[in-house]
Design an enzyme around this catalytic site. Structure first.
Site, PDB file in Angstrom:
ATOM      1  N   SER A  42      41.743  10.717 -32.495  1.00  0.00           N
ATOM      2  CA  SER A  42      40.763  10.175 -32.196  1.00  0.00           C
ATOM      3  C   SER A  42      40.717   9.201 -33.629  1.00  0.00           C
ATOM      4  O   SER A  42      41.472   8.704 -34.578  1.00  0.00           O
ATOM      5  CB  SER A  42      39.427  10.174 -31.492  1.00  0.00           C
ATOM      6  OG  SER A  42      38.977   9.486 -30.981  1.00  0.00           O
TER       7      SER A  42
ATOM      8  N   ASP B 286      45.556   7.423 -21.629  1.00  0.00           N
ATOM      9  CA  ASP B 286      44.171   7.793 -22.409  1.00  0.00           C
ATOM     10  C   ASP B 286      43.021   6.487 -22.197  1.00  0.00           C
ATOM     11  O   ASP B 286      43.293   5.478 -22.010  1.00  0.00           O
ATOM     12  CB  ASP B 286      44.489   8.267 -24.018  1.00  0.00           C
ATOM     13  CG  ASP B 286      43.495   8.611 -24.265  1.00  0.00           C
ATOM     14  OD1 ASP B 286      42.180   8.127 -24.241  1.00  0.00           O
ATOM     15  OD2 ASP B 286      43.513   8.768 -25.277  1.00  0.00           O
TER      16      ASP B 286
ATOM     17  N   HIS C  15      42.862  12.772 -23.717  1.00  0.00           N
ATOM     18  CA  HIS C  15      42.913  12.248 -24.492  1.00  0.00           C
ATOM     19  C   HIS C  15      43.258  13.187 -25.268  1.00  0.00           C
ATOM     20  O   HIS C  15      42.667  14.061 -25.759  1.00  0.00           O
ATOM     21  CB  HIS C  15      41.141  11.465 -25.370  1.00  0.00           C
ATOM     22  CG  HIS C  15      40.508  10.721 -25.998  1.00  0.00           C
ATOM     23  ND1 HIS C  15      41.606   9.641 -26.977  1.00  0.00           N
ATOM     24  CD2 HIS C  15      39.612  11.731 -27.411  1.00  0.00           C
ATOM     25  CE1 HIS C  15      40.735   9.789 -28.180  1.00  0.00           C
ATOM     26  NE2 HIS C  15      39.383  10.525 -27.626  1.00  0.00           N
TER      27      HIS C  15
END
Length: 520
Positions: free
Chosen positions: A218, A449, A477
């Site tokens: 991320s 995602d 994710h």
């Protein structure tokens, strides 16, 4: 490992409860020697703090690395970065050091690389596992803001504009509490992704290493890309998981998530319709979506009373966003919606465990402070990966209203979540980072995602011309080590990471994993 839930949820909920084009940054071409700011230090290794129970149980050692507050003034004030280390057992098989970052921005990471060890399998033995808390977070010269106080409950009746105005007041208050507390006015201009990457390089130098291997997910993936841009000759084996478009600002990235989130909700609605006998939310996806929309429309007039709280529509939208990210959470989301529908009708006797966990978070006295770490970097970056927030609150409101026609559930959230940066008094010291390099990088991305859309990873992949992309056709994710979070693993992605970290073998071409089927 995914971004810690308290960080992710806090970034949105703390502002809702009361309710730029980046310049080019050319690669830093080093000549192999460290500067005065990044020379080897004599570190005082010792036991990790009492709070680091996992590290202590694993026999890790901890130390502090001194780094400049301002890298433009390397002889000036310093801060201390908390670092952990678990040494490779066999020096003959040791390759170097492996750092990691869990995301956020705002996630502390002192124990994160240790947490990856089960996923790393035999690749772990080739590295000293190095964890660190980014500057101003965790145990790294942490920045504190003035106490937020008890969040105010929304009233028994409301409107979308009232909810939005409450979030504006909260964002303004967060900016005030942070900037006026202690010596934060001096510190906050130096909270940036560039400086975290520089701190990583200072850690490398302090440990006497020539290069860094790295895994980030991320925001941590974007941080890894920034490191390759600033220090291309220092990057060894770099893995980035779930990244974003380097041509977009953080606010633009939030906006772009709206359509994939709606698609994820459609997918969930179809699953829930197939389980109508259990959840009683409709036998078609359209009927399930209608229940969700009716719930939100009602909460925009009268917040849902449940568990001693009143949940307005912005809070409900954030709960939906959290749970729709992973396909394995479909049952949890269906259970939460069933409870909320019953609560809105005055028919809920006791919330189930799934909704109860969110209510406990909402009742937490530390909730408002949980977003501070993210705010520091969102407001300190001059653009990608974390900055670029509009200053005029009306921009958020107009975009929120305009999004409702095509994104009725998530548009108001991703467009209207105003950041404290709108009221930040200091401007970023440096522009956003433009990624353009040929450093070998292994990229991972879930095709569905809905937090950081797939198209953004493709854009970064094109900028990282030495990269290979491993795609998993799942709603998730984060791709690597999914079983660490109790999710179905993607073996071909896990193997690609471990092969690369162990043997230095990148796939010859981009890969789409055939073993990334839908978990049902």
């Amino acid at each position: 490992m995914r971004v810690p839930s308290t960080v992710t949820v806090g970034l949105g909920l703390a502002g809702l409860l009361t309710a730029a084009v980046p310049a080019v940054a050319t690669p830093q071409q080093t000549d192999g020697r460290d500067t005065a700011a990044t020379q080897r230090q004599r570190l005082a290794w010792g036991p990790c703090s009492e709070a680091q129970t996992e590290l202590r149980a694993a026999g890790a050692e901890c130390a502090k690395v001194a780094v400049p507050l301002d890298y433009a003034d390397p002889g000036g004030r310093t801060i201390r970065i908390a670092v952990s280390r678990i040494k490779a057992k066999d020096p003959a098989e040791r390759r170097g050091i492996l750092l990691s970052n869990p995301g956020g921005p705002g996630g502390a990471g002192l124990a994160n690389t240790l947490a990856l060890r089960p996923a790393l399998k035999d690749a772990a033995k080739h590295y000293d596992l190095i964890g660190f808390d980014p500057r101003f977070l965790g145990e790294s010269s942490p920045v504190r803001c003035a106490p937020a106080g008890t969040p105010q409950q929304p009233g028994p009746v409301t409107t979308p504009r009232k909810d939005f105005d409450a979030s504006v007041r909260s964002a303004r208050d967060t900016a005030r509490r942070c900037q006026e507390h202690g010596d934060n006015a001096e510190l906050l201009p130096h909270a940036s992704t560039r400086n975290v990457a520089r701190d990583m390089d200072a850690i490398r130098a302090a440990l006497g290493e020539r290069r860094i291997s790295y895994y980030g997910v991320s925001y941590g993936a974007d941080l890894g890309a920034v490191y390759t841009q600033l220090f291309p000759r220092r990057a060894d084996r770099v893995v980035i998981d779930s990244s974003t478009d380097p041509a977009a600002t953080q606010y633009e990235l939030f906006q772009r998530a709206g359509a994939p989130l709606e698609e994820g909700l459609d997918e969930w609605a179809g699953w829930t319709a197939r389980h109508h006998d259990r959840y009683r939310l409709g036998r078609t996806g359209g009927q399930v979506r209608a229940h969700v929309q009716k719930l939100l429309d009602g909460a925009e007039r009268r917040p849902v009373a449940v568990g001693g709280l009143r949940l307005n529509a912005p809070v409900l939208r954030l709960i939906l966003r959290q749970l729709v990210q992973h396909q394995e959470s479909d049952a949890d989301l269906a259970a939460v919606i069933r409870d909320l529908v019953d609560a809105a009708a005055g028919e809920l006797t006791e919330p189930g465990p799934e909704l109860t966990s969110f209510l406990q978070l909402l009742n937490s006295p530390d909730l408002a402070d949980s977003m501070v770490g993210g705010a520091l970097f969102m407001c300190g970056d001059g653009g990608w990966p974390a900055g670029g927030w509009p200053k005029d609150p009306e921009t958020y409101w107009r975009n929120s209203v305009n999004s409702r026609a095509t994104q009725p559930v998530f548009g108001p959230f991703v467009n209207g979540m105003i950041a404290p940066c709108a009221f930040w008094k200091t401007e970023p010291r440096e522009p956003g980072v433009d990624i353009r390099n040929d450093v070998p990088v292994l990229m991972l991305q879930a095709r569905r995602d809905n937090n950081v859309p797939y198209e953004g990873a493709l854009a970064l992949h094109r900028r990282l011309t030495g990269s290979r992309l491993v795609t998993a056709d799942i709603r998730s994710h984060g791709v690597y080590g999914r079983d660490l979070d109790g999710h179905r693993p993607v073996p071909c992605a896990d193997d690609a990471v471990n092969d690369y970290l162990r043997d230095g073998t990148l796939p010859k071409r981009d890969v789409t994993c055939a073993d990334a089927g839908t978990a049902r």
